[in-house]
Design a protein around this motif. Structure first.
Motif, short mmCIF file in Angstrom:
data_model
loop_
_atom_site.label_atom_id
_atom_site.label_comp_id
_atom_site.label_asym_id
_atom_site.label_seq_id
_atom_site.Cartn_x
_atom_site.Cartn_y
_atom_site.Cartn_z
N SER A 290 0.84 -1.19 0.00
CA SER A 290 0.00 0.00 0.00
C SER A 290 0.88 1.24 0.00
O SER A 290 2.06 1.19 0.35
N VAL A 291 0.30 2.36 -0.40
CA VAL A 291 1.01 3.64 -0.42
C VAL A 291 0.12 4.70 0.22
O VAL A 291 -1.06 4.82 -0.13
N GLU A 292 0.69 5.46 1.13
CA GLU A 292 0.00 6.60 1.74
C GLU A 292 0.79 7.86 1.42
O GLU A 292 2.02 7.87 1.58
N LEU A 293 0.12 8.89 0.99
CA LEU A 293 0.77 10.11 0.52
C LEU A 293 0.34 11.27 1.41
O LEU A 293 -0.84 11.66 1.43
N ILE A 294 1.30 11.83 2.14
CA ILE A 294 1.00 12.84 3.16
C ILE A 294 1.88 14.06 2.93
O ILE A 294 3.11 13.98 3.01
N THR A 295 1.27 15.19 2.66
CA THR A 295 2.03 16.42 2.43
C THR A 295 2.38 17.09 3.75
O THR A 295 1.76 16.85 4.78
N HIS A 296 3.38 17.96 3.70
CA HIS A 296 3.80 18.66 4.91
C HIS A 296 2.77 19.71 5.31
O HIS A 296 2.22 20.41 4.46
N ARG A 297 2.51 19.78 6.60
CA ARG A 297 1.64 20.81 7.15
C ARG A 297 2.11 21.12 8.57
O ARG A 297 2.83 20.33 9.17
N PHE A 298 1.67 22.23 9.09
CA PHE A 298 2.03 22.58 10.46
C PHE A 298 0.96 23.49 11.04
O PHE A 298 0.14 24.06 10.31
N THR A 299 0.94 23.58 12.36
CA THR A 299 0.03 24.48 13.06
C THR A 299 0.86 25.60 13.69
O THR A 299 2.08 25.48 13.83
N PHE A 329 -12.35 20.90 14.28
CA PHE A 329 -12.23 21.22 15.71
C PHE A 329 -11.89 22.69 15.93
O PHE A 329 -11.53 23.11 17.02
N ASN A 330 -11.98 23.49 14.84
CA ASN A 330 -11.71 24.93 14.87
C ASN A 330 -10.25 25.27 15.17
O ASN A 330 -9.95 26.37 15.61
N SER A 331 -9.36 24.31 14.93
CA SER A 331 -7.94 24.61 15.02
C SER A 331 -7.43 25.00 13.63
O SER A 331 -8.10 24.75 12.62
N VAL A 332 -6.27 25.63 13.59
CA VAL A 332 -5.72 26.15 12.33
C VAL A 332 -4.49 25.36 11.93
O VAL A 332 -3.66 25.00 12.77
N LYS A 333 -4.40 25.05 10.64
CA LYS A 333 -3.17 24.44 10.12
C LYS A 333 -2.84 25.08 8.79
O LYS A 333 -3.72 25.64 8.11
N PHE A 334 -1.56 25.03 8.44
CA PHE A 334 -1.09 25.62 7.19
C PHE A 334 -0.64 24.51 6.26
O PHE A 334 0.20 23.69 6.60
N VAL A 335 -1.24 24.48 5.07
CA VAL A 335 -0.96 23.45 4.07
C VAL A 335 -0.50 24.15 2.79
O VAL A 335 -0.50 25.38 2.71
N TYR A 336 -0.12 23.37 1.80
CA TYR A 336 0.27 23.96 0.53
C TYR A 336 -0.97 24.49 -0.21
O TYR A 336 -2.10 24.05 0.04
N THR A 337 -0.76 25.41 -1.11
CA THR A 337 -1.87 26.00 -1.86
C THR A 337 -2.54 24.95 -2.74
O THR A 337 -1.94 23.92 -3.09
N SER A 338 -3.77 25.20 -3.10
CA SER A 338 -4.54 24.21 -3.86
C SER A 338 -3.89 23.89 -5.21
O SER A 338 -3.90 22.73 -5.64
#
Length: 365
Positions: A290-299, A329-338
């Protein structure tokens, strides 16, 4: 020169294991045979054993944040899992349920997902009351709402994730908890599956465990320019070699490509990673990959913690170049642009299909 090269190869072949400087053990943990066995293993590696007078961990705080980090990262704590740990929680999109054998990780990843998630200094806590933990699982079989109800994944049965808050293989030489859990699932006559992810390669003690293909070992890997942020782990090449060993021993295996980052020439870098993974899996009989693909994000919270832990890091956490998302849960995270996410997802979906045609992509996030 040849002798030096041979020595380097032997060093690469040696599994990456962690040797804690000291081990704190609570009185409650000493009451368990499993806890006492952990102390024996740690003592044989030269760790200082400190028997605490109460069940509260002490002695981790240093003169400053950096010293507290160093104290915690060189310490193993043997404790008893509290009752709350025996009440399992869903862990989407990975698995139906989260089962914790430990909390904390000995690695030094500059993007650490545990930063901001766990309170206090990042000490690795391992649980002595394994019979309680394993005994609590049966009540959850057949009741999952993540993979058990997925049309694409229900064949996996009820899934249990053991690496949400730790890297269980990174501490297995001390705990033995992973082998015990794999054996438990191997003898469990039910449609269930254990899952864990690791950045280590010391799989040899697990190869002879009677797993009955009810455990999937996933290896967290990254392209070379991104893997440099993963201190204290096995090399990516060693992890891929370990994945081959596990697959040849009949385990279901997986690639967790994470955290995906748009490093310079990222298409070529990740293409090379997938080529290496394909080479590692070549000619493995009855391969289940199997393969799981997870991009970098942070809070905001994890960024603050990581900047304190790794003040010299050049890991990109520029909020101005990211998309801001609010979770349920109303928390904030920063991900890459769409737009960037779309580019990267398209690349990976095609590249995985080209290099690993038999693999199943479980999710992109």
């Amino acid at each position: 020169m040849n002798a030096e090269l041979a020595l380097d190869e032997r060093r690469e072949a040696a599994p990456k294991i962690w040797r804690p400087r000291r081990v704190l053990v609570t009185p409650a943990a000493l009451e368990w045979e499993h806890g006492r066995a952990i102390l024996e293993r740690a003592s044989s590696l030269g760790s200082e054993i400190v028997e605490l007078k109460s069940n509260r961990l002490t002695g981790l705080t240093g003169e400053n944040e950096r010293q507290s980090y160093v104290n915690a990262k060189t310490t193993l704590a043997v404790v008893v899992a509290p009752p709350g740990k025996l009440r399992l929680q869903p862990i989407p999109p990975s698995a139906d349920w989260r089962v914790d054998l430990a909390e904390g990780c000995p690695a030094h990843c500059q993007y650490c997902y545990l930063a901001g998630s766990l309170s206090g200094p990042p000490v690795t806590r391992v649980y002595a009351n394994m019979p309680d933990i394993l005994g609590s699982l049966e009540d959850y079989a057949g009741k999952g709402a993540v993979t058990s109800r997925s049309a694409d994944r229900m064949h996996e049965g009820t899934t249990f994730e053991a690496s949400c808050y730790t890297d269980p293989l990174g501490i297995e030489h001390l705990t033995g908890s992973l082998a015990a859990t794999i054996a438990h699932f191997g003898s469990w006559e039910a449609p269930v599956q254990l899952r864990f992810t690791t950045k280590y390669d010391a799989v040899q003690p697990l190869l002879a465990v009677s797993h009955n293909r009810r455990t999937r070992i996933r290896f967290s890997v990254n392209a070379k320019p991104a893997a440099r942020f993963e201190g204290g782990t096995a090399s990516v090449a060693a992890r891929l070699n370990a994945m081959r060993s596990a697959a040849l021993a009949g385990y279901r295996v997986g690639l967790t490509i994470a955290p995906i980052m748009p490093v310079e020439n990222w298409r070529e870098a990740y293409g090379t990673l997938l080529e290496d993974a394909a080479a590692a899996m070549r000619d493995v009989p009855d391969l289940d990959l199997s393969v799981e693909l997870i991009t970098h994000r942070f809070t905001p919270g994890s960024k603050t913690v990581l900047n304190g832990w790794y003040p010299g890091s050049d890991l990109d956490m520029d909020e101005q170049t990211r998309a801001r998302k609010t979770t349920k849960f109303n928390s904030v995270k920063f991900v890459y642009t769409s737009d960037l996410m779309k580019q990267m997802r398209g690349f990976f979906e095609h590249a995985v299909r080209d290099h690993l045609p038999s693999a199943r992509i479980l999710y992109w996030t």
